[in-house]
Design a protein around this motif. Structure first.
Motif, short mmCIF file in Angstrom:
data_model
loop_
_atom_site.label_atom_id
_atom_site.label_comp_id
_atom_site.label_asym_id
_atom_site.label_seq_id
_atom_site.Cartn_x
_atom_site.Cartn_y
_atom_site.Cartn_z
N CYS A 1 -2.43 -6.31 -5.77
CA CYS A 1 -2.62 -6.36 -4.32
C CYS A 1 -3.67 -7.41 -3.97
O CYS A 1 -4.74 -7.46 -4.59
N CYS B 1 -8.82 -4.08 -3.80
CA CYS B 1 -7.71 -3.17 -4.13
C CYS B 1 -7.22 -3.45 -5.55
O CYS B 1 -7.37 -2.62 -6.44
N CYS C 1 1.85 -2.14 -0.19
CA CYS C 1 0.92 -1.78 -1.26
C CYS C 1 0.83 -0.26 -1.27
O CYS C 1 0.73 0.37 -0.22
N HIS D 1 -1.53 1.54 -2.07
CA HIS D 1 -2.84 2.01 -1.58
C HIS D 1 -3.08 1.63 -0.13
O HIS D 1 -3.59 2.42 0.65
N CYS D 2 -2.72 0.37 0.22
CA CYS D 2 -3.13 -0.17 1.52
C CYS D 2 -2.08 -0.05 2.60
O CYS D 2 -2.35 -0.32 3.77
ZN LIG Z 1 -3.67 -2.77 -1.83
#
Ligand SMILES: [Zn+2]
Length: 391
Positions: free
Chosen positions: A42, A47, A64, A66-67
């Motif tokens: 990422c 990240c 992503c 996570h994001c």
């Molecule tokens: Zn990310």
């Protein structure tokens, strides 16, 4: 005062940029994981990971684990910690209309390098294409140069097609054994070697542009080679190599012609030439050209039209080039000296498509002091059929 329209257009341009282009601008290192999907670390500072980030070329988005995800503008905002307008500037490579740059000197430098690299790649591709075209032109000119003028076999072919003996025009020559390739110009397997009638294709500057081939087999009723492809479908006896668009064959050439008879196929135009010559018409200022094919006769259309009866394989109405010419596209140039342009309408091809092409040519070439006429062959016949039957 910033024009809203100009700003919206600038913003839309950034939003429409393909996501893989944006990833390239950001210098992301991604690996292909599916036909339209790339994955990797990422780009958001902090990240990271190895494969939690991916772009999808079909949906034109990133994601992503996570994001979260979004479009190309969102990706730049996240990766570079930029606001919306600065991210659009990053993608477009220029600030919003009437605004100052919002990018850092580093980013501006990076974008300038990217733009220069892209321009160099485009220039290289162009140069490669030009070199390829010139090599093919050289090969074709060589074939034309070595072909035989006034060959007996050509006379026999033309007698078969026209029903009478004629002097072979100097723009037609014979290649005794021309390979017929399964693909394109000279690629693939050689399916046959056969005699071929060749005619040079030229442009407005008189420059040699390509070669038209008619593969012959005089044992057949129409004199043309009959070949089948692997699926048992007949292959065309005519081939064109080199550059055809906007170029033509000067079948019967005269300097500064006042009348130009312009048709689609070599045999058809020759039939009209022969018919006029045989009734004693003065043809000293009449040129006879062929456009190689129907589309080239009318040139590009501004828009396609729905065919009144033809349907596609899926049963949808077929679209064909319409009657209005695209005057910006390259097209055959009719000499200024021509005051009488006669277009030959082929009655054996699809009538609507032919009418559209002739309407384009009429609109394209009409001007003060010049008449543009269409001469149609009788229903379901070609000019050469008429001549052959009369012989
Ligand atoms: Zn990310």
């Amino acid at each position: 005062m910033i024009s809203d329209l100009a700003f919206d257009a600038w913003k839309d341009r950034a939003a429409l940029r393909p996501i893989d282009d944006v990833a390239r601008l950001l210098q992301l290192s991604l690996k292909k994981i599916a036909p339209r999907e790339w994955a990797g670390p990422c780009p958001r500072p902090g990240c990271g990971g190895h494969d939690r980030f991916a772009i999808n070329l079909t949906k034109n988005v990133y994601n992503c684990r996570h994001c979260g995800g979004g479009d190309g503008i969102g990706l730049v905002m996240m990766a570079r910690s930029l606001d919306f307008v600065a991210a659009c500037e990053f993608i477009n490579g220029e600030p919003a209309p009437d605004r100052d740059t919002r990018l850092s000197a580093d980013d501006q430098e990076r974008l300038a390098q990217e733009a220069a690299a892209r321009a160099a790649a485009v220039a290289k591709r162009q140069a490669d294409e030009n070199a390829h075209r010139e090599r093919e032109r050289g090969r074709l000119y060589d074939i034309w140069h070595r072909a035989i003028p006034d060959a007996d076999l050509l006379k026999a072919y033309l007698r078969l097609r026209l029903g009478t003996d004629i002097a072979v025009p100097s723009r037609l020559r014979l290649v005794r054994e021309m390979p017929y390739y399964s693909q394109g110009a000279d690629r693939g397997d050689i399916l046959a070697r056969a005699p071929a009638m060749v005619a040079p294709i030229v442009g407005a500057d008189g420059r040699f542009r390509g070669l038209h081939f008619t593969y012959l087999d005089l044992a057949r009723p129409n004199g043309k080679l009959h070949l089948l492809d692997a699926a048992g479908e007949p292959l065309p006896a005519k081939k064109v190599r080199g550059s055809k668009e906007g170029h033509w064959i000067e079948l019967i050439r005269v300097d500064e012609p006042t009348t130009l008879v312009h048709g689609e196929g070599i045999e058809k135009v020759l039939a009209v030439w022969l018919a006029l010559a045989s009734v004693g018409r003065d043809l000293t200022t009449t040129a006879f050209w062929t456009s190689v094919d129907l589309g080239n006769l009318g040139g590009k259309s501004a828009a396609s039209w729905t065919h009144p009866s033809l349907k596609s394989d899926k049963g949808r109405p077929q679209r064909v080039p319409g009657p209005v010419p695209d005057l910006d596209a390259p097209a055959i140039e009719i000499p200024d000296s021509v005051t009488d342009l006669v277009l030959l309408g082929d009655s054996t091809s699809d009538r609507f498509t032919t009418q559209c092409a002739l309407a384009r040519a009429t609109a394209r070439y009409a001007r003060e002091g010049r008449t543009v006429r269409t001469a149609w062959a009788p229903a379901d016949k070609d000019f050469d059929d008429v001549l052959r039957e009369a012989a």
